[in-house]
Design an enzyme around this catalytic site. Structure first.
Site, mmCIF file in Angstrom:
data_model
loop_
_atom_site.group_PDB
_atom_site.id
_atom_site.type_symbol
_atom_site.label_atom_id
_atom_site.label_comp_id
_atom_site.label_asym_id
_atom_site.label_seq_id
_atom_site.Cartn_x
_atom_site.Cartn_y
_atom_site.Cartn_z
ATOM 1 N N LYS A 1 0.861 -1.183 0.000
ATOM 2 C CA LYS A 1 0.000 0.000 0.000
ATOM 3 C C LYS A 1 0.896 1.232 0.000
ATOM 4 C CE LYS A 1 -3.757 2.378 2.266
ATOM 5 N NZ LYS A 1 -4.767 2.365 3.318
ATOM 6 N N LYS B 1 -1.881 -1.560 -4.049
ATOM 7 C CA LYS B 1 -2.788 -0.425 -4.035
ATOM 8 C C LYS B 1 -1.986 0.854 -4.088
ATOM 9 C CE LYS B 1 -6.009 1.679 -0.861
ATOM 10 N NZ LYS B 1 -6.587 1.611 0.430
HETATM 11 C C1 PBG Z 1 -7.884 3.284 5.142
HETATM 12 C C2 PBG Z 1 -8.025 3.113 3.683
HETATM 13 C C3 PBG Z 1 -7.784 4.061 2.674
HETATM 14 C C4 PBG Z 1 -8.198 3.478 1.476
HETATM 15 C C5 PBG Z 1 -8.629 2.190 1.782
HETATM 16 N N1 PBG Z 1 -8.494 1.965 3.142
HETATM 17 C C6 PBG Z 1 -7.322 5.466 2.748
HETATM 18 C C7 PBG Z 1 -6.008 5.796 3.311
HETATM 19 O O1 PBG Z 1 -5.119 4.946 3.511
HETATM 20 O O2 PBG Z 1 -5.837 6.970 3.606
HETATM 21 C C8 PBG Z 1 -8.200 4.139 0.135
HETATM 22 C C9 PBG Z 1 -9.188 3.605 -0.862
HETATM 23 C C10 PBG Z 1 -9.427 4.492 -2.035
HETATM 24 O O3 PBG Z 1 -8.812 5.559 -2.208
HETATM 25 O O4 PBG Z 1 -10.289 4.107 -2.848
HETATM 26 N N2 PBG Z 1 -6.720 2.938 5.733
#
Ligand code: PBG
Length: 333
Positions: free
Chosen positions: A199, A252
């Protein structure tokens, strides 16, 4: 003059031959639809930075899920938007059995027992600081090990409510192992863990943070999410998550990170999922709204691209639209 013996255009000459030699196909079963739920009744509110995507109250999300199921989608990932009164620096409410997440899991599983229900595990919707972990306010740091305990409680409360899989998105060190141990010790060894292994600290999450009102109150998430300049770190994270007991790995965002999808699909034998995130959706939608890109074509191409790179599972805000198209064109597949 020599004529080409290799006529590459022969395999591109008609729909039939193109379909015959196609290496990548999409199916509604590939998709996981993210769902945004808020407290209340009769609410369907469009997220301004995600045109055509909505937050629903629990009574109305059931109709939305029915539409997804009708077009062949069989998996969802739940996110909830909690009020400020539910937020503090411990994230304690994240594990409350009466919380909106836990209520949603129970209601959705009751209405759709066959649906595969996944949940996001991270403290940000419950954090007064909008961070995924507990904050040491004096140092301005996100504390790793204290957060693990909160995440474990949160994950346990989700599977107790009936979730099939949890998807830890917090990027704390050791969280997959901690959750796997807790599942083993508490009678949930059959529950799945989708690890957000790679991520990245991406600007593409902006619209999502609008949707859940979860933007970080100070600083950014660069001390826990991966630096976009790095590749090896993702492979490293993936090895760790696999060793700690993950059942599936995630990359991601999607489209800017297809090299990472390829790396993970080679370095691990676990299925790789890609999250096509809110900013990717917003980019496609906004360009299409201007008439600058063909919405349908660019949607399908963006999904094919992640699959071709090596993803088996795609989390996407286009799950319903893409599936509608797929079942219309391939009704018997
Ligand atoms: C929370 C989370 C996020 C997303 C999924 N889970 C946001 C972040 O890390 O700030 C992003 C999903 C998206 O942008 O579609 N931890």
């Amino acid at each position: 003059m020599a004529f080409p013996n290799q006529r590459k255009r022969i395999n591109r000459a008609s729909n039939q031959i193109r379909n015959l030699v196609a290496e990548t196909t999409l199916h509604p079963h590939d998709f996981v639809a993210p769902l945004f739920i808020e407290d209340g009744e009769n609410i369907k509110s469009e997220i301004p930075s995600m045109p055509g995507y909505f937050r629903y109250s629990l009574d109305l999300i059931i109709y939305e899920i029915q539409e997804l199921v009708d077009v062949g989608v069989q998996s969802v990932l739940i996110f909830v938007k909690e009020g400020d009164d539910k937020k503090d620096n411990t994230g304690a409410y994240a594990a409350h059995p009466g919380g909106l997440m836990q209520q949603s899991i129970r209601a959705i599983k009751a209405a759709f027992p066959e649906l595969l229900v996944m949940t996001d595990v991270a403290l940000d919707p419950y954090s007064s600081y909008g961070h995924d972990g507990i904050v040491d306010i004096e140092k301005g740091e996100i504390v790793n090990d204290a957060t693990l305990l909160a995440l474990v409680k949160m994950a346990l409360s989700h599977v107790e409510a009936g979730a099939d899989w949890v998807a830890p998105s917090d990027m704390m060190d050791g969280r997959i192992g901690a959750i796997r141990d807790a599942f083993n010790l508490n009678g949930y060894s059959h529950k799945g863990i989708l690890a957000y292994s790679a991520k990245y600290a991406s600007a593409l999450y902006g619209p999502f943070r609008d949707a859940l009102d979860s933007a970080p109150g100070f600083g950014d998430k660069k001390t826990y999410q991966i630096d976009p300049r790095n590749r090896k770190e993702s492979v490293d994270e993936a090895y760790l998550d696999e060793a700690e007991g993950a059942d599936m790995l995630m990359v991601k965002p999607g489209s800017f990170y297809l090299d990472i999808v390829r790396d993970l699909s080679h370095s691990s034998n676990l299925p790789v999922a890609v999250y096509q995130v809110s900013g990717e959706y917003a980019m496609i939608k906004s360009a299409a709204a201007q008439g600058w890109l063909n919405e349908h074509d660019i949607m399908m191409e963006s999904l094919i691209a992640v699959k071709r790179a090596g993803a088996t599972v795609i989390l996407t805000y286009f799950a319903k639209e893409a599936s509608k198209h797929l079942i219309k064109n391939y009704p018997n597949s």
